[in-house]
Design a protein around this motif. Structure first.
Motif, PDB file in Angstrom:
ATOM      1  N   ASP A  82      -6.242  -1.611  -4.668  1.00 36.08           N
ATOM      2  CA  ASP A  82      -5.642  -2.126  -3.433  1.00 36.08           C
ATOM      3  C   ASP A  82      -6.658  -3.046  -2.752  1.00 36.08           C
ATOM      4  N   GLU A  83      -6.478  -4.327  -2.894  1.00 31.89           N
ATOM      5  CA  GLU A  83      -7.375  -5.350  -2.345  1.00 31.89           C
ATOM      6  C   GLU A  83      -8.846  -5.065  -2.664  1.00 31.89           C
ATOM      7  N   SER A  87       0.836  -1.210   0.000  1.00 30.35           N
ATOM      8  CA  SER A  87       0.000   0.000   0.000  1.00 30.35           C
ATOM      9  C   SER A  87       0.862   1.247   0.000  1.00 30.35           C
ATOM     10  N   GLN A  89      -8.042   0.261  -0.354  1.00 30.92           N
ATOM     11  CA  GLN A  89      -8.423  -0.878   0.467  1.00 30.92           C
ATOM     12  C   GLN A  89      -9.794  -0.612   1.117  1.00 30.92           C
ATOM     13  N   GLY A 138      -3.223  -2.587   6.611  1.00 32.47           N
ATOM     14  CA  GLY A 138      -4.581  -3.098   6.704  1.00 32.47           C
ATOM     15  C   GLY A 138      -4.668  -4.482   7.327  1.00 32.47           C
TER      16      GLY A 138
HETATM   17 MG   LIG Z   1      -2.183  -2.604   2.330  1.00 33.34          MG
END
Ligand SMILES: [Mg+2]
Ligand SMILES: Nc1ncnc2c1ncn2[C@@H]1O[C@H](COP(=O)(O)OP(=O)(O)OP(=O)(O)O)[C@@H](O)[C@H]1O
Lengths: 345, 502
Positions: B165-166, B44, B86, B396
Motif C-alpha cells: 500500500d503506497e 486501502s 501505507q 491516507g
Molecule cells: Mg489508502
C-alpha cells in the motif's frame, strides 16, 4: 451496526457522551434498592442536599485535576497546595475582629499564592522538561513540608463568619433541601471552565496539545505557554478549594486534605476524562463528583467501615475506567456515524 | 492455472460512505496487480479486507478458488497473506532480526532460538539482496531499508500474497529501483502482489495488470500494456488533465526567508533563500539532509551555527512559535506524528494554526470557522461527508490534505512544504499545484522538498540540490532537467551513493 435506526444511535451517543450520567443513575439505583430493602427511603430532599453540598468541593478539585489531565499531565500537588496556601494566609481570616481586613484580601492572596505555585509546576514541566507526575509529586512534598514549617502542630480555627458564608451559607431552604452558596460558586466555575475549554482559542489549544503534543508544537501552538497556564489555573483552583474546605470545617491546618489529589483523579476518571489527554468534558466532572459523593454518603448510611469504603472505591474506579474506555471508543465511532447521517439529510 | 486470490462482488459501507461497491477483482500467481484511484476511492479498504482487518458487508473472498469464509488478520497470515502498509509497522527500538520474527519467533521448547533466527534472517535478507546485518537496530536504517525489513518479515511468514500500500511514497528513485528488483524476484517465485501507488510513472514499470477505482467502484481492469498515462489519469480523476503543473511567473519581490551558512548535525554550510513570488525546490536523496535543514530553520531541531532570517530579521533558535508568528508555515514530513491530532475532527485540526487570525478576540466564532474550513475542504477536494469527521477515519491521502488545509488557512506568507503531495491522487495534485501557484501570485514564497523529480522540475523557479548534508548546487528552472538534478544529487563523493544503496 450501520443498520440500527438513527434514533437508537442518537440515544446511544447521548449515553456515551455522558457516560458518567449513566454510572450516576446506576449508583443511585443501587443505593435506593438497598435502602428500600431495609424499608427506608433513600432519596430524600435533605440527603440530596447533603450529597450535592459535599460534591461541590469534589467538583472544584475535580476541575483542577481535569485541566491537567486534558493536556496529558497530572497534578499531584492539589492537597498540599490547599494546606500551604490557607495556612499561610489563614490567620487573616480568623474571628470577627473589627480591625481585620476585608476577607476578600486573604482570599485573593490564597488563590494568588496557589497560582504562583502553579507557575512553579508549569516551569518545572516546560523549562526543565520534568514529567508532570514528577514535577507535581515534588511540589506536593515541598508544599506540605512548608505548611508544617509555617504552622507547626497548630490549627487555625474559629474563622471569620462572613468568610464562612462562602463555604456554608444557605441561600434558600425548601423543605429539607438547602440551596447553598458553594452550589452557586461551583456552578459559575463549571460554566466558566466549560466555556473556556470549548469556546476559546486557549481551550482548543489545550485539547490539541493533549491529543498530540508534537503536532501542537509543529502547528505553532505555544505549547509551553499553554501548559504553564493550565498548571497555574489548576493549582490556583486547588488553593480555592482549600478555602471552601476550611470554611466548611471552620479550620485550617497543615495536615489537611492529604488525599485530595487522588480524590480529584477519582472524580475526573469517573467523570469520563481520559488519562491519556485530549478527551473529556467538564460537565462529566459534575457527574463524577456527585457519584463519589453518593457512594461515600451511601456507605456511611449503611455504616460500612471506612477500610471497606476505600476498597469499594478502588473497585469502582476499575469499573468506571473500563466502562469509560469502552464508551470513548464507541463514542468516537458514533460521532463519526451520526454526523454523516445528519449531514446527508 | 487457477487464481491465487479472488474478490467476488464485495461491498463495504462505512457510515455515510460506500467505501466498496460490488467490487470483483483477482490476482494470479507471480503477478503484480496495480490498483490506482483517487483518495478515498477504497483501495486501502479493499486491501484491509484481504488481510482480515475489515469484514465485507457483502461478497466473498476466495483463495485458490476456495471461499475463505471468516477472515481475521491471524487467519489471513496463516494463509500466507502479508501487508506492507501505507505507514510502516516496524519497531524502531528492536533489531532487524527481532522485527522480522516479531510475533512468530522460532522456538526450541519454550525458549526463543536466537541463533536459528539470526541464521534465517540472514538467509531471508540475502534472498532479497539486502546487505544489512540482522543485529542492526532498525531505527538506524534508512526508510528504504526499513521497508525491506518489512518485506523480509512477510517472506519469513511464507507469504504467497503480498499487498503493497503506497510503498514508494517516501522513497527516492534509486531506492525504488531497489524495491522493484525485489518485487521482480518475488514475481519469479510465484508470489502474487497487489501494488497501490499514486506515483503513476512507476506503475508502468512494475505492473502486469492495472485496476482503476473511483468512489468505491471498479472503473476498469486491463493489462498494463493496453493502458497509457493519459487513460490512467483520466480514469482516476474522471477528467482530462492536460498540464498538471500550472505555473505563472509573477514578478519576484523581497527575500522572505534566508538561511545563512546554517550548520547542524546532519547538514553543513547551507545557504539558500526564497523571494516573494517564488517556489524553491529542494531536491536530493532521502537522507541527504533536506528535511533536517528545514526542520532546523523552522526551529524544531537545534542548529550549531549560522542564521535564519525572515524578511531580513534574525530568528531565534528552537522557537517554531516565533516563526509561525512571523508568517512561516511548516508542513512536516510525518503527517500522523507531526501534523494531526487524529482523535479530533477535520474542523478542529484545520483551524488549529489559524485560531488567532480567525478569532482575534479569542472567543471562537463557530460560523466563521465552519465557513472557512468548508471552503478549503472544497478547494482541496477533501473527500468526507462532513467537516466533523474524525481525522482518524480518513484515508491516507485525505489526511494529508487536512494537514495542507491547516497551513493554507493560516494565510502565511512563507510556506515550507516537506513532501506536500505525498499520497495524494493526480487530480488533487494538480489542484494543489494551482493553489501553490496562486499563493506565490499573491506574493508568498514557497520552499518545497520533494522526492518526485517531475514535481520539482514542474513547479520550481529555482532548484537547490542537496547531497550529503550540503547544497551541491543551485539550478534555474530553464537549465533544470532530470539529468542535471540527479548528477548533483550524486555529486560530492561516491560515498553518498554507497549510503543510498546501503
Ligand atoms: Mg489508502
Ligand atoms: N474505519 C473507518 N471509518 C469510517 N470511514 C472509513 C474508515 N476507513 C475508511 N473510511 C472511509 O472509506 C473511504 C475509503 O477509504 P480508503 O482508505 O480505502 O481510501 P484509499 O483509496 O486508500 O485512499 P488514499 O489514496 O487516500 O489512501 C474513505 O472515504 C474513508 O474516509
Amino acid at each position: 451496526m450501520t443498520q440500527s435506526p438513527l434514533v437508537l444511535k442518537r440515544a446511544i451517543k447521548a449515553v456515551t457522551d455522558f457516560s458518567s450520567l449513566f454510572i450516576l443513575l446506576a449508583v443511585l439505583a443501587f443505593f435506593t434498592a438497598i435502602t428500600a430493602a431495609a424499608g427506608d427511603q433513600y432519596l430524600t430532599l435533605s440527603r440530596i442536599s447533603v450529597i450535592l453540598n459535599q460534591a461541590c468541593f469534589l467538583t472544584v478539585i475535580g476541575i483542577a485535576q481535569a485541566l491537567a489531565l486534558l493536556t496529558g499531565g497530572i497534578n499531584l500537588s492539589i492537597g498540599s497546595v490547599m494546606a500551604l496556601t490557607t495556612v499561610l494566609w489563614g490567620r487573616m481570616l480568623v474571628g470577627n475582629a473589627p480591625d481585620a481586613v476585608h476577607y476578600i484580601i486573604p482570599v485573593l492572596l490564597v488563590v494568588g499564592t496557589g497560582m504562583l505555585i502553579g507557575l512553579v509546576n508549569g516551569l518545572l514541566i516546560t523549562k526543565l522538561g520534568m514529567p508532570p507526575f514528577i514535577a507535581t509529586f515534588a511540589t506536593m512534598y515541598a508544599c506540605r513540608g512548608l505548611a508544617w514549617l509555617a504552622l507547626g502542630k497548630k490549627v487555625i480555627y474559629n474563622l471569620n463568619g462572613d468568610f464562612r458564608y462562602l463555604g456554608t451559607g444557605v441561600v434558600a431552604r425548601l423543605d429539607g433541601f438547602s440551596l447553598t452558596v458553594p452550589m452557586f460558586v461551583v456552578l459559575i466555575l463549571l460554566v466558566a471552565t466549560s466555556f473556556m475549554l470549548r469556546r476559546t482559542n486557549f481551550g482548543r489549544q489545550v485539547y490539541f496539545t493533549g491529543t498530540n503534543a508534537i503536532a501542537a508544537r509543529f502547528s505553532g501552538i505555544r505549547t509551553d505557554r499553554v501548559l504553564i497556564w493550565v498548571y497555574v489555573l489548576s493549582t490556583g483552583l486547588a488553593a480555592f478549594a482549600g478555602l471552601l474546605y476550611g470554611a466548611r470545617l471552620n479550620s485550617f491546618e497543615p495536615g489537611m486534605a492529604v488525599m485530595a489529589p487522588f480524590d480529584a483523579i477519582t472524580v475526573a476518571l469517573i467523570g469520563g476524562i481520559a488519562m491519556s489527554g485530549g478527551y473529556g468534558s467538564i460537565w462529566g466532572i459534575l457527574c463524577g463528583s456527585i457519584i463519589v459523593s453518593i457512594i461515600y454518603n451511601g456507605m456511611n448510611t449503611l455504616s460500612i467501615a471506612s477500610e471497606l469504603q476505600t476498597l469499594v472505591m478502588g473497585v469502582l474506579i476499575i469499573f468506571a475506567v473500563a466502562f469509560n474506555q469502552f464508551l470513548i471508543k464507541r463514542n468516537m465511532e458514533l460521532r463519526n456515524e451520526l454526523d454523516e447521517r445528519t449531514a446527508s439529510r | 492455472m487457477g487464481k491465487l486470490l479472488e474478490f467476488r462482488n464485495i461491498s463495504k459501507t462505512f457510515p455515510g460512505v460506500k467505501a466498496l461497491d460490488d467490487v470483483s477483482l483477482d490476482l494470479n500467481p507471480g503477478e503484480v496487480h496495480v490498483v490506482v484511484g483517487e483518495n478515498g476511492a477504497g483501495k486501502s479498504t479493499m486491501m484491509k479486507i484481504i488481510s482480515g482487518v475489515y469484514a465485507p458487508d457483502r461478497g466473498e473472498l476466495l483463495l485458490d478458488d476456495i471461499p475463505l469464509g471468516r477472515n481475521t488478520p491471524k487467519i489471513a497470515e496463516q494463509h500466507g497473506i502479508a501487508m506492507i502498509y501505507q505507514e510502516l509497522s516496524i519497531v524502531p527500538e528492536l533489531s532487524v532480526m527481532e522485527n522480522i520474527f516479531l510475533g512468530h519467533e522460532i522456538r526450541r521448547g519454550i525458549l526463543i532460538d536466537r541463533k536459528a533466527m539470526d541464521k534465517r534472517a540472514e538467509e531471508l535478507l540475502a534472498s532479497i539482496g539486502v546487505k544489512v546485518s540482522p543485529g542492526t537496530l532498525v531505527k538506524n536504517l534508512s526508510i528504504a531499508n526499513q521497508q525491506m525489513i518489512e518485506i523480509a518479515k512477510a517472506l519469513s511468514k511464507n507469504a504467497r500474497v503480498i499487498v503493497f500500500d503506497e510503498p514508494t511514497s517516501s522513497l527516492t528513485d534509486a531506492e525504488i529501483k531497489e524495491l522493484f528488483r525485489i518485487i521482480t524476484a518475488l514475481r519469479g517465485k510465484g508470489v502474487g502482489m497487489f501494488y497501490i501507488s499514486h506515483r503513476l510513472e512507476e506503475i508502468f514499470e512494475i505492473g502486469d495488470r492495472i485496476t482503476i477505482m473511483r468512489d468505491g467502484r471498479k472503473i476498469a481492469t486491463a493489462p498494463i500494456a493496453e493502458m497509457d498515462m493519459g487513460k490512467v489519469v483520466e480514469g482516476i480523476a474522471g477528467r482530462r488533465i492536460e498540464n498538471v503543473f500550472q505555473r505563472h511567473f509573477p514578478a519576484k519581490g523581497e527575500i522572505l526567508l534566508e538561511l545563512k551558512d546554517l550548520c547542524g548535525e546532519r547538514f553543513q554550510h547551507v545557504n539558500l533563500n526564497v523571494r516573494a513570488g517564488e517556489i524553491i525546490g529542494l531536491a536530493g536523496l532521502v537522507g541527504s539532509g533536506r528535511s533536517e535543514v528545514v526542520r532546523a530553520a523552522f526551529g524544531i531541531d537545534p542548529y550549531s551555527a549560522g542564521e535564519v532570517l525572515v524578511r531580513g530579521k534574525k530568528m531565534p533558535r528552537n522557537n517554531p512559535q516565533r516563526l509561525a508568528h512571523e508568517g512561516v508555515a511548516f508542513l512536516p514530513e510525518d503527517r500522523k506524528r507531526e501534523g494531526l491530532a487524529l482523535s479530533l475532527s477535520i474542523r478542529e485540526n484545520a483551524v488549529i494554526s489559524a485560531l488567532r487570525r480567525l478569532n482575534p478576540l479569542t472567543i471562537v466564532d463557530g460560523r466563521r470557522e465552519r465557513a472557512t474550513v468548508r471552503d478549503f475542504v472544497r478547494k482541496l477536494g477533501i473527500s468526507s461527508p462532513t467537516i466533523e469527521k474524525l481525522v482518524h477515519f480518513l484515508s491516507g491521502g485525505t489526511q494529508q490534505k487536512v494537514v495542507l488545509a491547516k497551513w493554507l488557512i493560516t494565510e502565511a506568507s512563507i510556506f515550507i512544504f516537506d513532501e506536500p503531495t505525498r499520497g495524494i491522487d493526480v487530480g488533487s495534485k494538480s489542484s494543489i499545484y494551482s493553489l501553490m501557484d496562486e499563493l506565490v501570485g499573491l506574493g508568498a514564497g514557497i520552499v518545497m522538498i520533494s522526492s518526485e523529480l517531475p514535481e520539482v522540475l514542474g513547479m520550481s523557479d529555482r532548484i537547490y540540490v542537496m547531497a550529503q548534508g550540503r547544497i551541491a548546487g543551485e539550478i534555474d528552472r530553464e537549465e533544470a532537467d532530470h539529468v542535471s538534478v540527479i548528477q548533483l544529487a550524486f555529486s560530492q563523493t561516491s560515498a553518498s551513493q554507497g549510503r543510498s544503496l546501503q
